[in-house]
Every structure is written in C-alpha cells, then in structure tokens.
Motif scaffolding. Sequence first.
Motif, mmCIF file in Angstrom:
data_model
loop_
_atom_site.group_PDB
_atom_site.id
_atom_site.type_symbol
_atom_site.label_atom_id
_atom_site.label_comp_id
_atom_site.label_asym_id
_atom_site.label_seq_id
_atom_site.Cartn_x
_atom_site.Cartn_y
_atom_site.Cartn_z
ATOM 1 N N LYS A 220 0.420 -8.867 -3.588
ATOM 2 C CA LYS A 220 1.137 -9.576 -2.545
ATOM 3 C C LYS A 220 1.792 -10.847 -3.084
ATOM 4 N N ARG A 221 1.058 -11.594 -3.911
ATOM 5 C CA ARG A 221 1.601 -12.835 -4.449
ATOM 6 C C ARG A 221 2.770 -12.564 -5.409
ATOM 7 N N LEU A 222 2.628 -11.531 -6.246
ATOM 8 C CA LEU A 222 3.668 -11.233 -7.231
ATOM 9 C C LEU A 222 4.967 -10.791 -6.552
ATOM 10 N N ARG A 223 4.808 -10.132 -5.400
ATOM 11 C CA ARG A 223 5.996 -9.688 -4.675
ATOM 12 C C ARG A 223 6.729 -10.843 -4.006
ATOM 13 N N SER B 176 8.598 -10.337 -13.288
ATOM 14 C CA SER B 176 9.427 -9.755 -12.230
ATOM 15 C C SER B 176 8.798 -8.476 -11.686
ATOM 16 N N PHE B 177 8.625 -8.448 -10.390
ATOM 17 C CA PHE B 177 8.031 -7.303 -9.693
ATOM 18 C C PHE B 177 9.113 -6.261 -9.382
ATOM 19 N N LEU B 178 8.756 -4.956 -9.583
ATOM 20 C CA LEU B 178 9.690 -3.876 -9.285
ATOM 21 C C LEU B 178 9.170 -2.916 -8.207
ATOM 22 N N HIS B 179 7.895 -2.562 -8.286
ATOM 23 C CA HIS B 179 7.379 -1.503 -7.410
ATOM 24 C C HIS B 179 5.848 -1.585 -7.391
ATOM 25 N N SER B 180 5.250 -1.084 -6.331
ATOM 26 C CA SER B 180 3.780 -1.009 -6.257
ATOM 27 C C SER B 180 3.382 0.137 -5.344
ATOM 28 N N THR B 181 2.190 0.661 -5.562
ATOM 29 C CA THR B 181 1.639 1.708 -4.702
ATOM 30 C C THR B 181 0.135 1.756 -4.895
ATOM 31 N N GLU B 182 -0.547 2.395 -3.981
ATOM 32 C CA GLU B 182 -2.004 2.563 -4.050
ATOM 33 C C GLU B 182 -2.323 4.032 -3.817
ATOM 34 N N ALA B 183 -3.100 4.607 -4.724
ATOM 35 C CA ALA B 183 -3.409 6.039 -4.663
ATOM 36 C C ALA B 183 -4.912 6.249 -4.527
ATOM 37 N N GLU B 184 -5.274 7.257 -3.779
ATOM 38 C CA GLU B 184 -6.675 7.650 -3.600
ATOM 39 C C GLU B 184 -6.867 9.057 -4.144
ATOM 40 N N VAL B 185 -7.876 9.206 -4.969
ATOM 41 C CA VAL B 185 -8.210 10.514 -5.537
ATOM 42 C C VAL B 185 -9.651 10.825 -5.165
ATOM 43 N N ILE B 186 -9.845 11.926 -4.442
ATOM 44 C CA ILE B 186 -11.190 12.327 -4.000
ATOM 45 C C ILE B 186 -11.766 13.312 -5.004
ATOM 46 N N ASP B 187 -12.877 12.925 -5.613
ATOM 47 C CA ASP B 187 -13.577 13.778 -6.582
ATOM 48 C C ASP B 187 -14.973 14.067 -6.041
ATOM 49 N N GLY B 188 -15.089 15.177 -5.274
ATOM 50 C CA GLY B 188 -16.362 15.498 -4.652
ATOM 51 C C GLY B 188 -16.656 14.511 -3.537
ATOM 52 N N ALA B 189 -17.804 13.840 -3.680
ATOM 53 C CA ALA B 189 -18.196 12.858 -2.665
ATOM 54 C C ALA B 189 -17.693 11.463 -3.000
ATOM 55 N N THR B 190 -17.016 11.314 -4.142
ATOM 56 C CA THR B 190 -16.542 10.001 -4.601
ATOM 57 C C THR B 190 -15.042 9.888 -4.393
ATOM 58 N N LYS C 193 -11.847 7.634 -5.527
ATOM 59 C CA LYS C 193 -11.361 6.650 -6.505
ATOM 60 C C LYS C 193 -10.027 6.097 -6.026
ATOM 61 N N VAL C 194 -9.972 4.792 -5.931
ATOM 62 C CA VAL C 194 -8.755 4.109 -5.480
ATOM 63 C C VAL C 194 -8.121 3.386 -6.669
ATOM 64 N N THR C 195 -6.795 3.555 -6.830
ATOM 65 C CA THR C 195 -6.070 2.916 -7.943
ATOM 66 C C THR C 195 -4.837 2.204 -7.400
ATOM 67 N N ILE C 196 -4.689 0.951 -7.813
ATOM 68 C CA ILE C 196 -3.507 0.166 -7.460
ATOM 69 C C ILE C 196 -2.567 0.152 -8.662
ATOM 70 N N TYR C 197 -1.292 0.416 -8.406
ATOM 71 C CA TYR C 197 -0.272 0.407 -9.460
ATOM 72 C C TYR C 197 0.763 -0.673 -9.158
ATOM 73 N N ILE C 198 1.080 -1.455 -10.199
ATOM 74 C CA ILE C 198 2.169 -2.444 -10.120
ATOM 75 C C ILE C 198 3.165 -2.127 -11.239
ATOM 76 N N VAL C 199 4.414 -1.983 -10.878
ATOM 77 C CA VAL C 199 5.485 -1.718 -11.847
ATOM 78 C C VAL C 199 6.325 -2.983 -11.984
ATOM 79 N N THR C 200 6.500 -3.434 -13.229
ATOM 80 C CA THR C 200 7.250 -4.662 -13.500
ATOM 81 C C THR C 200 8.278 -4.408 -14.598
ATOM 82 N N GLU C 201 9.036 -5.434 -14.905
ATOM 83 C CA GLU C 201 9.941 -5.364 -16.050
ATOM 84 C C GLU C 201 9.131 -5.085 -17.322
#
Length: 798
Positions: free
Chosen positions: A71-74, A83-97, A99-107
């Motif tokens: 949020k601050r970088l944007r 310089s901020f270009l893009h961001s997203t958050e992905a969830e991957v379900i592996d069985g009962a777990t 996994k959440v991953t945040i991605y930030i794309v910059t120059e």
Amino acid sequence: MLKFLKGVVGGSGTGVKDLPYNIGEPYSSAWGSWVHCRGTSKDDGSPVSIFSLSGNNPQDGHLAAGRNGVKRLRTVRHPNILSFLHSTEAEVIDGATTKVTIYIVTEPVMPLSEKIKELGLEGTQRDEYYAWGLNQIAKAVSFLNNDCKLVHANVCVASVVVTQTLDWKLHAFDVLSEFDGNNPTATGPMLQYEWLVGSQYKSMELVKSDWAAIRKSPPWAIDSWGLGCLIYELFSGMKLSKTEELRNTASIPKSLLPDYQRLLSSMPSRRLNTSKLLENSEYFQNKLVDTIHFMEILNLKDSVEKDTFFRKLPNLAEQLPRQIVLKKLLPLLASALEFGSAAAPALAALLKMGSWLSTEEFSSKVLPTIVKLFASNDRAIRVGLLQHIDQYGESLSAPIVDEQVYPHVATGFSDTSAFLRELTLKSMLILAPKLSQRTISASLLKYLSKLQVDEEPAIRTNTTILLGNIASHLNEGTRKRVLINAFTVRALRDTFSPARGAGIMALCATSSYYDTTEIATRILPNVVVLTIDPDSDVRSKAFQAVDQFLLLLKQYYEKTSSGDDTGNTSTGTSDLGNAGLLGWAMSSLTLKGKPSEQAPVATANSSTTLTSSASTPSFVSVVETPSNTMVHASSSTDLSDQPVPVSPTSTDGWGEVENGIHEEHDDKDGWDDIEPLEEPKPSPVLANIQAAQKRPVSQPVSQSKPSVTSLRPKSVAKVTKDEDDDLWGSIAAPVPKSTSKPMTVKTAVTANDDPWAAIAAPLPTTTAKPLSAGRVRGAKPAAPKLGAQRINRTSSGM
C-alpha cells in the motif's frame, strides 16, 4: 479490515496466473522475508523485478506487514523511491494448508550488495559513486521525514536497490508509518511491526521501545540512525552484525566522519537531519555528483553555462567511473540532445562515450538519437554530425541512411554556407555506398552536378574527387553516362588547377570502367592538351595519365593482333593508384588549415599504391584554403587561354563547350540546360544579310599593323549526342563562370580598311523586319541614316 487490505493489494489481479509477467531467477539477497526475482513482461519482454512474500497463515504478521508495504509503495512516489508497477495476491490450497503469496512488480533493479560486487570500483571512483548513491538515498529519506512526515524505520543496505542506470532507490516499506508526535495513543505500523527490524539497526530508543521518547524526537531521528548504519555497511564492506560495530570508524572517509558521528548521536534530538547532511557535507561535492546534478537540471542553465560544461565533458568523462558514464551519463546526454536542451558541443561528448560501448549497445543506445538529430534545424548540430560522421557512419544501416538520414543531409548541398556544403559533400564518401541506385540517380548526382560548378574552387575539386571514389557504387549505365562527361567536360576545363589535376586522377582511378573506344576518342584528346598546362603538377599528372591510357590501348592492340579479340571491354585497374590520392584530398579539403588533425579517408576503388611522383605541396595549399575565399591557379596564364581540342566523336551531352567555364547560365535546378538551345531560323532575307556580314573581306597586310587573332580557337559549336552518354548531360548543371577572360585583341577598323563596314547594317536584336529592295550589296544607301552610321563608325575607329 483484512478484506479491505486484500482488495487494495489484489486490485491489480486475482492470482499468479493472471500476473502479466514471467518470473525468472531469484537474486541471492533481499530484505526480510521477501524473495527478489528477475522477471519479464509477457507483452513486450521488457525486464522487471518481482518481489514475493509467502505465508501459510492468512493472519501471519509477515503478510500483514507486506500488505502495508504494498500500500505504501503504491502511494508514495519519488525519483529515489522504487517505482511500483503491479501487485497481486495469490492463494494456493495444498490439502488442508492454504499458502498465500503477495507479488509486487517494480522497475528492474538489483540488490545494492550484489551491484557493488559487480562493479568492483576502488579508490576515488568508488568513493565518488558511493557519494552519488548516498546522496540519492538521503534525498529519499529527507522526502519521507520532512515532506511526508513518515518514518521508514528500516534504512540499511538490504533496503536499497540499484536500477539499470545505476541509481540507488529506497524500498522495503513494510514498517513505514506516519509520525504523530502529538497523539500519545496513536499506534501505527512501526509499533506493530518493529520486530521485523534487526536489532543491530535499531536506535537506542527503539531498542528500549521507549515510545514516549520516540514521539518527542524529531521525525528524522530513527531514519538518521539507519542512514548511519547504511554508511558503515557501505565502507566496511560487511553486513552490520551488532550495534557496537558502528564505533569502528577506520573505513569511514575523513570528509564524511563528522556527519557520520552526528547521524549516530545517542540523543535523538541532536541527530543530523538528512536534508542538512546534503547541504553541509564536503563528501558529496565531487566531480561525479556535480556532473550528474548539472545534467539533471540542464533546462535551468543558460547557454553559456551549457556550452562551457559540454566542452569540458569529454575530458571529464574519462576521469569518472566508466560504468557510471555509460549507464547514467550517456542516457542523460542522449535525452538532452534529443529534446533540444543540450548544446551542439554535447555531440562530441556523446560520440566519445558511445565509442566505449560495444557495437550492439552503440546501435541501440546512441544511433537512434543521432538519426533523430539529423532532422534538427540547428546548423551547429548539423555541422557536428557531419564532422564526426566517420565515427558512426559505418554503423548506420542502408535503409536508415536512404530513408531517414540522407533526405536531411541533402539539404546541405544547397546551403548558403560553403563550409556546410563542403562537409555535406565529404559525408557522401561514407553515406553514398549505403544509398539505393534510385536515390543516387534521382538526387545525389543532381546535387553533385551543381557542386561541380560551385563558386568555391575547393568544392568543385572535392566533387570530382568524390565521383572518383564512389564510381564503384554506380551502376554500369550511370557510369558510362556520367563519369567521362564530369571528368573531361567539367574538371579538365576548370580554371582552378587542382580541379584539373583531380579530374586527371579521377580518370586514372576509374580507368577500368572505360572501353578502348572511349579512351581513344574521348579521354586521351582531352588529357593530352593538359601536357602543356601552365601548372607543373597538372602537366606531370597529364603525362602519367597519357602513358597509362596509351598502355591500355597498346595492351588491347596486342590482344587483338594475337587473335584474342574480346571487343571493347573494360580496360583493367589503374596502375597509378590515383584513388589513394583522391581519398587523401577528400579528407583534407575541409580541415581549414589543419591537415594533421585528420586521418586519410579510405578509398573506394583503389587496389594499388601510389607510384607517381606528382608533387603534392601545391595541392595541399589548395585544400587548406578557407572555403569562403576564391582560390585561383598560381600561374598567371589560365587554362582557358590554352587550345582545347574537341574529340570528333565527343558526345558529352553538354552542348556548346566553347568558353564553358565562363558562360553565364540561368541555373534553375542544375539539370535543365544541357541540350543546346535551337536558335530560331532567320528569314531568307536576313540570312543573306548575315551571310554577307560573315563573308571575309580581303585586306592588304600591313607590316606595321600585324593582325592579331584570338589565342584560343573556338571549339565545335554543336556536337552529336550519343544516347549512351546523355545522363550526366541531361542532369548536369552549367559550368561555373570564371573571372578570367579570353585573351582576344580587337583592332580599330576604319572606313578605308573595311569598305563593307561603311554600309553594313548592325545585327538585329529583335524580330527581323522587312528590308527595302535597295539594301543589297553594292546598292547606294539612303544618305541620312547611312551618313550617320558612317560618321559613327569612322569616329569609333579613330
């Protein structure tokens, strides 16, 4: 609240599959739990950097802090912040777990620690680069603290990255928060996530979690301490492991040591504000920082400051770190030239820096700017481009030259400045081989025809030299129609002796393109007359040329006599090697008295070395003459005063060539006046009068008054036109008007010497009128008019 933050973070995409970027190899280091990877855009393949942060629990504190950083970088934008270009958050379900991953794309950036190892700078250059980098980070920190009232709380080597232009930028905003010293109950991210900061980087009040003291401190107190930690890690070359190591100042430069100690003051209120650091420290005053700073505010400088700066820049660039010059200064300079904020002397610096690049990098980083500069209306820019064309001309592709460069360069052929016309002509030695045959025939040859009758004798000489050098790039039909006419009708009859010498050398250098018939009927008759030229250098070249062409004819005769008759074929290569001398003259004519500063130009079609002993000093004196001064042959006798034979089979397409150098023409475009104009046929009566006037009258020869005839016989008035030799004629400009005049002497004629003059009428100047029957030979003229004419003629002859 959590859903809102997820929406802010994931607003640019819904998952890693929707990320419009390809994730590449990771770097070996990154701040905190983030992973820094190389990446490329799926659209155009442009490079980017991708930061990722993963956690198994959606409520994980690392993920919460990561979302704060996104949020601050944007929202925070500054030239020295990533310089901020893009961001997203992905969830991957592996069985009962899950996994959440945040991605930030910059120059595209690289960790500072890895870039320092890659550059490998030492000594003064290292200190200058560190000064520039610290200057940028100090500006970013000052912006956050003083302008935005924000606290980064995490300044160190790991939170700094380097761009492709070697600029330092601040990132790692996970702990970034507002500073509210007046609200004792305010709890920002710094309070929530201060545990993410390593204890070795924490100031004393932050280690003790003394929030009351922190709120009473200036907003820059915590980040000034972090900037001191960054300085220590830079110069020691080691990652800070404990706070006590900051006392070791052996590696800190002496000019920076007082400010370093103030940054790390134990009392927060006494710590140095980062804005004051930039203003007061002597360490930041060096050549690299001053040069880049000047380039960044170039638009604010006046023309005198720009001119002085760019004249010093080529030498200054050699003293600066090479990588910084190529990746930082060169793009700034190219941009300044492209958008018109840089002065013309900047072009020399651009080309010098460009010479340090590889061929591929030069083509991608420098050539596009040069091509755009050709469209500039600044004459100083054009002169600079043409003067240095040998440094980049070979790198230009043929389509770019033909379509983008030549149309702008060609305007210099007709420029009012003789110096620019001469530079334009010289540039064709490099550009002409890259032009299409259509452009050469339709445009270039027309301009060269005009320049061959230019008012400047040095330009006329250079045009002949250029034609000799680019002859190999003309097609066969063009060569047959252009070369002989240009060299014999124009060059060999020029009043400027070096121009005649250049014509002889050009003929010899291109001898392989002429058949035996052309040599015997068109070349030798025009060269032989120069064996009695007033200039000794021209005579010497003429004799050598006669020997060469006679040898070619003799070889052809021996072949035909022995039964090996191959017809009128090309005659082989010049044995005088005049092409080499042509190239030398081409490179020297524009030096304006400094022939030693430029290397000889390679020739286009010479395969042998110069063997003649022709004297060159007189030719050097020609090429060193400023182009704005008319230069004449040193001899008092002009070439135009010598007999000029005309080949009976000469089909040069130039019409009447008598006094060709001196005739006045209305030169429209230089190519319309080749065919001789048909004079209107007079009426039969007028024709009889003119015939009578031209009829010789026998006169007694007086011993005291010998008749004086013209020193120059008239050439054939009209010549038949060979269809193979009409191109240069059909596109040629008229020959130049010379200041010399034919040495003819008129004798006074009286009525007693010429009885016909007493009754002859003057030539009509307008349309002929009907004549009376009495105006015939032997008839008595009307008394009043003829009496007046008689008195006038008698008085003029007295």
